[in-house]
Design an enzyme around this catalytic site. Sequence first.
Site, short mmCIF file in Angstrom:
data_model
loop_
_atom_site.label_atom_id
_atom_site.label_comp_id
_atom_site.label_asym_id
_atom_site.label_seq_id
_atom_site.Cartn_x
_atom_site.Cartn_y
_atom_site.Cartn_z
N ALA A 1 33.36 37.74 36.78
CA ALA A 1 32.12 37.74 37.57
C ALA A 1 30.88 37.47 36.74
O ALA A 1 29.89 36.94 37.24
CB ALA A 1 31.98 39.06 38.31
N THR B 1 26.74 35.55 37.56
CA THR B 1 25.59 36.38 37.91
C THR B 1 24.27 35.61 37.80
O THR B 1 23.35 35.86 38.57
CB THR B 1 25.52 37.65 37.04
OG1 THR B 1 25.58 37.29 35.66
CG2 THR B 1 26.67 38.59 37.37
N ARG C 1 31.34 45.69 39.91
CA ARG C 1 31.39 47.06 39.40
C ARG C 1 30.07 47.60 38.88
O ARG C 1 29.87 48.81 38.84
CB ARG C 1 32.43 47.15 38.26
CG ARG C 1 33.84 47.01 38.75
CD ARG C 1 34.83 47.03 37.60
NE ARG C 1 36.19 47.03 38.10
CZ ARG C 1 36.79 45.97 38.59
NH1 ARG C 1 36.16 44.81 38.59
NH2 ARG C 1 38.02 46.03 39.04
N GLN D 1 39.04 34.82 37.74
CA GLN D 1 39.14 35.96 38.65
C GLN D 1 38.12 35.83 39.78
O GLN D 1 38.11 36.65 40.70
CB GLN D 1 38.88 37.26 37.88
CG GLN D 1 39.91 37.58 36.81
CD GLN D 1 39.50 38.79 35.99
OE1 GLN D 1 38.55 38.72 35.21
NE2 GLN D 1 40.21 39.88 36.14
N HIS E 1 42.40 35.54 42.13
CA HIS E 1 41.98 36.43 43.21
C HIS E 1 41.56 35.68 44.46
O HIS E 1 40.94 36.23 45.35
CB HIS E 1 40.85 37.35 42.73
CG HIS E 1 41.28 38.27 41.63
ND1 HIS E 1 40.37 38.87 40.77
CD2 HIS E 1 42.51 38.70 41.24
CE1 HIS E 1 41.05 39.61 39.89
NE2 HIS E 1 42.33 39.52 40.16
N CYS F 1 45.37 31.99 57.66
CA CYS F 1 46.18 32.88 58.50
C CYS F 1 47.22 33.54 57.61
O CYS F 1 47.89 32.86 56.82
CB CYS F 1 46.86 32.08 59.61
SG CYS F 1 48.09 33.05 60.52
N CYS G 1 51.02 31.99 59.18
CA CYS G 1 51.42 30.59 59.06
C CYS G 1 50.65 29.85 57.97
O CYS G 1 50.93 28.68 57.70
CB CYS G 1 51.25 29.86 60.39
SG CYS G 1 49.53 29.61 60.90
N SER H 1 34.26 38.65 31.86
CA SER H 1 35.24 39.53 32.49
C SER H 1 35.26 40.88 31.79
O SER H 1 35.27 40.94 30.56
CB SER H 1 36.64 38.92 32.45
OG SER H 1 37.60 39.82 32.97
#
Length: 253
Positions: free
Chosen positions: A29, A33, A41, A106, A126, A134, A137, A200
């Site tokens: 992340a 930023t 976090r 991530q 992620h 869906c 399917c 990370s």
Amino acid sequence: MIAPDLDTAVAELSEMIAEAEAILPFTGAGISTECGIPDFRSPGGLWTKNRPIPFDEFLASQDMRDESWRRRFAIDATFGAARPGRGHSALASLYRSGKVPAVVTQNIDNLHQASGIAPQDVVELHGNTTYALCLECERRYELEWIKEQFDANGQHAPDCTCGGFIKTATVSFGQSMPAAAMQRAEDLTKRCDLFLAVGSSLVVWPAAGFPLMAKRNGASLVIINRDPTEFDEIADLVVRHDIGDVLGPFIQH
């Protein structure tokens, strides 16, 4: 080695990049930023404002599915307006140079793809929050259509035509990690000679195990992150300066 200053960090990293043949960026992340996307976090992060909805709760409760989509649409302006930052652009430059075969991330923001890295070369551990799938399917749905249905149905999440639940294409707590992406990340990790962990915290497993795997397979390990991580002591270079400042010099136009 912990880089004492920015100039030293850039010089050391430049030398390592020049010597490397196969570089694997692993991003979290922190690289996004500066693009206006908050991390999860840190104080003020997304998870400090709302408790994450576990996958089993999403499956079990219409209310939780509705809440999940309310939260997603609440942050739509943030994700929709975000553009790649200097870190993304620098990694895209290394990708175009042929030294980076792919990026493992991530992140769920689609910014590596927007920076010019081919979608098939962005390994998303992620998932991706810019579209939905869906769960039965695997039909793809665009968020605009879901928003229209959501609002038209009194803010109730729509289901797929097959009857399955529609969820953002992200991995929730308790949901299985994508097997193909994890296997590809492992293969890339074992083949690289320079592993760049960028932005990370390296606390989310099993993804956090890749830096250790790279090191054990003989790669050099660089960690660029604002805060200390559990892997700093085994890294060849630790940089705790702004990611954009560190990677900016590597942007090639």
